[in-house]
Design a protein around this motif. Structure first.
Motif, mmCIF file in Angstrom:
data_model
loop_
_atom_site.group_PDB
_atom_site.id
_atom_site.type_symbol
_atom_site.label_atom_id
_atom_site.label_comp_id
_atom_site.label_asym_id
_atom_site.label_seq_id
_atom_site.Cartn_x
_atom_site.Cartn_y
_atom_site.Cartn_z
ATOM 1 N N ALA A 298 0.831 -1.206 0.000
ATOM 2 C CA ALA A 298 0.000 0.000 0.000
ATOM 3 C C ALA A 298 0.864 1.254 0.000
ATOM 4 C CB ALA A 298 -0.930 -0.013 1.207
ATOM 5 N N LYS A 299 1.861 1.266 0.867
ATOM 6 C CA LYS A 299 2.727 2.446 0.960
ATOM 7 C C LYS A 299 3.611 2.600 -0.275
ATOM 8 C CE LYS A 299 1.500 4.054 5.033
ATOM 9 N NZ LYS A 299 0.857 5.392 5.174
ATOM 10 N N GLN A 300 3.974 1.472 -0.898
ATOM 11 C CA GLN A 300 4.738 1.531 -2.145
ATOM 12 C C GLN A 300 3.901 2.171 -3.240
ATOM 13 O OE1 GLN A 300 7.790 0.747 -3.299
ATOM 14 N NE2 GLN A 300 7.334 0.907 -5.484
ATOM 15 N N SER A 301 2.625 1.791 -3.303
ATOM 16 C CA SER A 301 1.746 2.307 -4.333
ATOM 17 C C SER A 301 1.410 3.776 -4.110
ATOM 18 C CB SER A 301 0.458 1.480 -4.380
ATOM 19 O OG SER A 301 -0.428 1.981 -5.355
ATOM 20 N N ASN A 302 1.152 4.142 -2.846
ATOM 21 C CA ASN A 302 0.776 5.519 -2.515
ATOM 22 C C ASN A 302 1.104 5.795 -1.057
ATOM 23 O OD1 ASN A 302 -0.372 8.005 -2.048
ATOM 24 N ND2 ASN A 302 -2.427 7.434 -2.688
ATOM 25 N N PRO A 303 2.206 6.469 -0.770
ATOM 26 C CA PRO A 303 2.612 6.724 0.618
ATOM 27 C C PRO A 303 1.576 7.485 1.428
ATOM 28 C CG PRO A 303 4.410 7.202 -0.896
ATOM 29 C CD PRO A 303 3.201 6.977 -1.741
ATOM 30 N N ALA A 304 0.652 8.159 0.771
ATOM 31 C CA ALA A 304 -0.353 8.943 1.486
ATOM 32 C C ALA A 304 -1.493 8.082 2.030
ATOM 33 C CB ALA A 304 -0.922 10.034 0.582
ATOM 34 N N LEU A 305 -1.597 6.824 1.595
ATOM 35 C CA LEU A 305 -2.672 5.965 2.082
ATOM 36 C C LEU A 305 -2.559 5.780 3.587
ATOM 37 C CD1 LEU A 305 -2.822 3.180 -0.655
ATOM 38 C CD2 LEU A 305 -4.411 5.076 -0.323
ATOM 39 N N GLN A 306 -3.694 5.818 4.262
ATOM 40 C CA GLN A 306 -3.737 5.659 5.711
ATOM 41 C C GLN A 306 -4.027 4.205 6.064
ATOM 42 O OE1 GLN A 306 -3.193 8.364 8.178
ATOM 43 N NE2 GLN A 306 -2.187 8.833 6.219
ATOM 44 N N THR A 307 -3.213 3.661 6.980
ATOM 45 C CA THR A 307 -3.326 2.254 7.359
ATOM 46 C C THR A 307 -3.653 2.132 8.844
ATOM 47 O OG1 THR A 307 -0.936 2.153 7.766
ATOM 48 C CG2 THR A 307 -1.720 1.521 5.567
ATOM 49 N N ILE B 206 -6.168 -13.816 -1.188
ATOM 50 C CA ILE B 206 -6.752 -12.620 -0.578
ATOM 51 C C ILE B 206 -5.915 -11.382 -0.883
ATOM 52 C CG2 ILE B 206 -7.261 -11.512 1.641
ATOM 53 C CD1 ILE B 206 -8.246 -14.239 2.628
ATOM 54 N N LEU B 207 -4.592 -11.474 -0.745
ATOM 55 C CA LEU B 207 -3.746 -10.298 -0.989
ATOM 56 C C LEU B 207 -3.885 -9.773 -2.421
ATOM 57 C CD1 LEU B 207 -0.344 -9.173 0.111
ATOM 58 C CD2 LEU B 207 -0.573 -9.702 -2.312
ATOM 59 N N PRO B 208 -3.700 -10.599 -3.465
ATOM 60 C CA PRO B 208 -3.848 -10.035 -4.814
ATOM 61 C C PRO B 208 -5.245 -9.498 -5.082
ATOM 62 C CG PRO B 208 -3.531 -12.418 -4.900
ATOM 63 C CD PRO B 208 -3.241 -12.001 -3.508
ATOM 64 N N SER B 209 -6.249 -10.028 -4.389
ATOM 65 C CA SER B 209 -7.609 -9.518 -4.560
ATOM 66 C C SER B 209 -7.752 -8.134 -3.948
ATOM 67 C CB SER B 209 -8.614 -10.489 -3.935
ATOM 68 O OG SER B 209 -8.494 -11.776 -4.530
ATOM 69 N N MET B 210 -7.154 -7.919 -2.780
ATOM 70 C CA MET B 210 -7.159 -6.584 -2.188
ATOM 71 C C MET B 210 -6.391 -5.601 -3.055
ATOM 72 S SD MET B 210 -6.962 -6.998 1.968
ATOM 73 C CE MET B 210 -5.564 -8.119 2.065
ATOM 74 N N VAL B 211 -5.278 -6.043 -3.609
ATOM 75 C CA VAL B 211 -4.496 -5.186 -4.508
ATOM 76 C C VAL B 211 -5.344 -4.760 -5.700
ATOM 77 C CG1 VAL B 211 -2.562 -5.191 -6.130
ATOM 78 C CG2 VAL B 211 -2.238 -6.053 -3.805
ATOM 79 N N ARG B 212 -6.124 -5.692 -6.232
ATOM 80 C CA ARG B 212 -7.003 -5.375 -7.364
ATOM 81 C C ARG B 212 -8.031 -4.314 -6.961
ATOM 82 N NH1 ARG B 212 -7.935 -9.024 -11.725
ATOM 83 N NH2 ARG B 212 -5.872 -9.418 -12.649
ATOM 84 N N HIS B 213 -8.681 -4.531 -5.833
ATOM 85 C CA HIS B 213 -9.713 -3.585 -5.407
ATOM 86 C C HIS B 213 -9.133 -2.196 -5.183
ATOM 87 C CE1 HIS B 213 -13.283 -2.013 -3.383
ATOM 88 N NE2 HIS B 213 -12.444 -1.499 -2.491
ATOM 89 N N MET B 214 -7.955 -2.144 -4.551
ATOM 90 C CA MET B 214 -7.335 -0.858 -4.220
ATOM 91 C C MET B 214 -6.630 -0.229 -5.420
ATOM 92 S SD MET B 214 -8.057 -0.284 -1.018
ATOM 93 C CE MET B 214 -6.855 0.945 -0.492
ATOM 94 N N ASP B 215 -6.497 -0.999 -6.494
ATOM 95 C CA ASP B 215 -5.846 -0.516 -7.724
ATOM 96 C C ASP B 215 -4.422 -0.051 -7.453
ATOM 97 O OD1 ASP B 215 -5.743 -0.030 -10.456
ATOM 98 O OD2 ASP B 215 -6.409 2.049 -10.245
ATOM 99 N N GLN C 223 -0.592 0.198 -7.989
ATOM 100 C CA GLN C 223 0.322 0.108 -9.115
ATOM 101 C C GLN C 223 1.672 -0.340 -8.569
ATOM 102 O OE1 GLN C 223 -1.028 0.537 -12.266
ATOM 103 N NE2 GLN C 223 -2.859 0.689 -10.971
ATOM 104 N N LEU C 224 2.070 -1.579 -8.914
ATOM 105 C CA LEU C 224 3.234 -2.201 -8.287
ATOM 106 C C LEU C 224 4.204 -2.742 -9.328
ATOM 107 C CD1 LEU C 224 1.270 -4.265 -5.627
ATOM 108 C CD2 LEU C 224 2.489 -2.119 -5.221
ATOM 109 N N PRO C 225 5.473 -2.863 -8.964
ATOM 110 C CA PRO C 225 6.431 -3.493 -9.873
ATOM 111 C C PRO C 225 6.027 -4.934 -10.174
ATOM 112 C CG PRO C 225 7.569 -2.366 -8.078
ATOM 113 C CD PRO C 225 6.120 -2.379 -7.712
#
Length: 408
Positions: free
Chosen positions: A111-120, A291-300, A302-304
């Protein structure tokens, strides 16, 4: 139409401009709930979430008798979900969590790699989830910091006096669930993990029976408070929430008191989700690592590609081309087969004979073949690739899949 279905139906009919609103995700792990008991106990919150999307049984513990086979133990199961990989990669084999391999990034680091501004946020009845598995603040885990942490209360014996029946864990679960519900309603972090423990403690103490079933009902009540906050956010702020409720392992078939082995009941888990974007993978050989790749899909996110191609899981959200990749060795050949989910396009098959990724270095891959996705199989000559170890990655139009091969 029941009230629980009415909410889902109305939200589904909102304009497209609302449905593509800011994506958020929360995954809730209820420890040690066997699917067979869950399915016979009244769990209105988990059922309502599934009525908005779906429910399925799934499996944990890797492939039995395979190098990916993993113990059906709690921390191990959590890390399958967190990293999208089995133990042979993330290197967590028990609850001691001695030397986790942080090169297989967890969902919070992604999440932080994709967008450091995301709140966790993490709301947990076990501190080690954040400090050891996620590696909050550790340089070797990427120096990521969870923005809001509500955990560690099992160490506060003054506030939660320990008792032999572990009812203090139930009290902590209630405390954690209340705060998760409050914080989500008021602050709506982008990515949240809620972990609740008492169902596993009840299983260990009482085994299959009324006490265990009552613990599951209490957990469902805790989920309900969180779910109500999610519904509030969706209704008032038009956010696009993915909710996933799952467990980390089942229980032994004899008494229900134990787990850790490879029996079907111990390996069987389940997933309840509100997602309306599920593909055929949901309900077909679904795994905890999906579960992880599914969450990545939902959150869109952008990863290496180098990170994605190391996942053992396949997303059950959004379009996918293929999955369930198997590779077997024959004399001077590798035989590949896969399940076709969308026959469009070409599958590019890549081979690497190194695994430097476990040390944090990307591996070189060579294009070995191209095949139509619809074919569902391929043969690779090993004339140019002599090794006792192979990493196979298939890049298809809608997803990637990978497998390892060890030559004895």
């Amino acid at each position: 139409m029941s009230a629980k279905r009415l909410f889902c139906f109305v939200f589904f009919l909102l304009p497209v401009s609302v449905l593509v609103a800011q994506p958020k995700a929360i995954f809730i792990i209820l420890d040690g709930i066997s699917a067979d008991v869950l399915e016979k106990v009244s769990t209105p919150a988990i059922d309502e979430i599934a009525s908005c999307g779906a429910y399925t049984r799934a499996y944990t513990g890797g492939l039995k008798g395979h190098h990916s086979q993993s113990p059906t133990v709690s921390a191990v199961g959590y890390n399958h979900i967190l990293t999208g990989t089995w133990s042979y990669k993330h290197n967590v084999w028990d609850n001691a969590i001695k030397e986790p391999n942080y090169h297989y990034w967890n969902i919070f680091r992604l999440a932080k790699q994709s967008n450091p501004a995301l709140q966790t946020a993490i709301f947990s009845t076990w501190l080690d989830n954040r400090t050891k598995l996620v590696g909050d603040g550790l340089p070797e885990a990427g120096n990521i910091t969870i923005d809001y942490a509500f955990d560690g209360f099992e160490l506060n014996e003054e506030k939660f006096p320990h008792d032999p029946e572990k009812k203090y864990i139930l009290a902590i679960d209630e405390y954690v669930a209340d705060e998760a519900a409050r914080y989500i309603r008021e602050q709506a972090p982008d990515l949240s993990w809620v972990y609740l423990e008492y169902t596993d403690d009840a299983g260990h103490r009482y085994g299959d029976g009324v006490e265990y079933e009552e613990a599951i009902r209490k957990a469902d009540g805790q989920v309900n408070r969180i779910w109500e906050s999610v519904k509030y956010r969706e209704s008032v702020f038009k956010e696009d929430w993915l909710v996933l409720v799952t467990t980390d392992h089942g229980r032994d078939a004899t008494t229900g008191k134990e787990h850790g082995g490879q029996s079907d009941r111990e390996r069987t888990v389940w997933i309840s989700t509100n997602s309306k974007k599920l593909n055929e993978k949901f309900g077909k050989q679904t795994a905890a690592v999906d579960i992880l790749p599914s969450m990545v899909r939902h959150m869109d996110f952008q990863l290496p590609l180098q990170l994605e191609q190391e996942w053992d899981g396949i997303p059950f959200i959004g379009k996918i081309s293929l999955g369930d990749l198997t590779v077997t060795k024959r004399t001077k050949k590798l035989l590949l087969s896969w399940t076709v989910y969308d026959p469009q396009g070409v599958a590019e098959i890549y081979v690497s004979v190194s695994n430097h990724f476990k040390e944090g270095v990307y591996d070189p891959y060579a294009l070995a073949a191209k095949r139509k996705v619809a074919k569902g199989s391929a043969e690779l000559s090993l004339t140019r690739h002599q090794s006792d170890f192979y990493k196979i990655v298939i890049k298809a139009p809608f997803n990637t899949a990978q497998a390892w091969v060890f030559v004895q």
